[in-house]
Design a protein around this motif. Structure first.
Motif, short mmCIF file in Angstrom:
data_model
loop_
_atom_site.label_atom_id
_atom_site.label_comp_id
_atom_site.label_asym_id
_atom_site.label_seq_id
_atom_site.Cartn_x
_atom_site.Cartn_y
_atom_site.Cartn_z
N ASP A 59 0.83 -1.20 0.00
CA ASP A 59 0.00 0.00 0.00
C ASP A 59 0.86 1.25 0.00
OD1 ASP A 59 -2.52 -1.17 -0.01
OD2 ASP A 59 -2.54 -1.39 2.17
N ARG A 60 0.38 2.26 -0.71
CA ARG A 60 1.06 3.56 -0.73
C ARG A 60 0.81 4.24 0.62
NH1 ARG A 60 -0.19 8.14 -5.31
NH2 ARG A 60 1.50 9.56 -4.77
N PRO A 61 1.87 4.60 1.36
CA PRO A 61 1.69 5.15 2.71
C PRO A 61 0.92 6.47 2.75
CG PRO A 61 3.95 4.44 2.38
CD PRO A 61 3.28 4.36 1.04
N SER A 62 1.13 7.33 1.76
CA SER A 62 0.41 8.61 1.72
C SER A 62 0.48 9.16 0.31
CB SER A 62 1.04 9.62 2.70
OG SER A 62 2.21 10.18 2.15
N GLU A 63 -0.29 10.22 0.08
CA GLU A 63 -0.26 10.83 -1.25
C GLU A 63 1.06 11.55 -1.51
OE1 GLU A 63 -2.10 14.00 1.44
OE2 GLU A 63 -2.22 11.85 1.29
N HIS A 64 1.90 11.67 -0.50
CA HIS A 64 3.20 12.32 -0.64
C HIS A 64 4.32 11.33 -0.97
CE1 HIS A 64 1.11 15.74 0.91
NE2 HIS A 64 0.88 15.14 2.05
N HIS A 65 3.98 10.07 -1.12
CA HIS A 65 4.96 9.06 -1.47
C HIS A 65 4.92 8.79 -2.98
CE1 HIS A 65 4.98 8.37 2.84
NE2 HIS A 65 6.06 7.63 2.67
N TRP A 74 7.96 2.59 -1.96
CA TRP A 74 7.46 3.95 -1.87
C TRP A 74 8.45 4.80 -1.08
CZ3 TRP A 74 3.69 4.78 -5.07
CH2 TRP A 74 2.80 3.76 -5.37
N LEU A 76 9.16 8.89 0.38
CA LEU A 76 8.51 10.16 0.66
C LEU A 76 9.10 11.25 -0.22
CD1 LEU A 76 6.46 11.64 2.47
CD2 LEU A 76 8.37 12.11 4.02
N CYS A 81 5.53 16.96 0.27
CA CYS A 81 5.08 16.93 1.66
C CYS A 81 5.22 18.32 2.29
CB CYS A 81 5.92 15.90 2.42
SG CYS A 81 5.32 15.52 4.05
N GLU A 132 8.08 15.83 7.61
CA GLU A 132 7.53 14.50 7.87
C GLU A 132 6.74 14.42 9.17
OE1 GLU A 132 10.28 11.14 6.87
OE2 GLU A 132 11.70 12.80 6.78
N ASN A 133 7.31 14.94 10.23
CA ASN A 133 6.69 14.86 11.56
C ASN A 133 6.51 16.26 12.11
OD1 ASN A 133 6.75 11.95 11.73
ND2 ASN A 133 8.96 12.17 11.88
#
Length: 143
Positions: A59-65, A74, A76, A81, A132-133
């Motif tokens: 699965d793609r972790p987020s739309e930013h990957h 994938w 980042l 981001c 990222e965080n």
């Protein structure tokens, strides 16, 4: 005729049956590549075509990957981001612009809370985990 449309990363973004017009196949625009008669794949960011065959990705972790084609993993995209974080930050600042108008009547304590909140928003890019965080500041009204 069945087909699968790929984006520039090799990810399946469309599948379908193509109509024939005057013995020519018509495909939707915007596809990087089209594979004719693919196996039964679905439109999902987990299907990848490496030029030879299809395979299922995690699965793609987020739309930013984005997909690293060589490692098939994938990664980042920090630029995307960071842009998304700045856009969110700017929207949050805009929501509280009214507080800074000279004719707004707020207590000095409430105004100080808003100023602190807005400064924390402006300082987000200086956080050590950015983009990222992010530790998002809490809105003075608890929103």
């Amino acid at each position: 005729m069945k087909w699968a449309g790929l984006d520039r990363y090799g990810i399946v973004v469309m599948t379908g049956e193509c109509p024939m017009i005057d013995d020519k196949t018509i495909f939707p625009s915007g596809l990087h590549k089209v594979i004719i008669d693919p196996p039964d794949v679905v439109v999902h960011s987990r299907w990848f075509h490496d030029g030879q065959s299809f395979e299922m990705l995690p699965d793609r972790p987020s739309e930013h990957h984005v997909l690293d084609r060589e490692t098939r993993s994938w990664v980042l995209d920090l630029e995307t981001c960071a842009k998304a974080a700045r856009n969110k930050r700017n929207a949050l600042l805009k929501e509280t612009d009214w507080v800074m108008l000279p004719d707004v009547l707020l207590s000095s304590d409430v105004l100080a809370e808003y100023r602190t909140y807005r400064m924390a928003l402006r300082d987000l890019p200086q956080q050590s985990g950015f983009p990222e965080n992010i530790s998002w500041p809490v809105h003075p009204e608890g929103k």
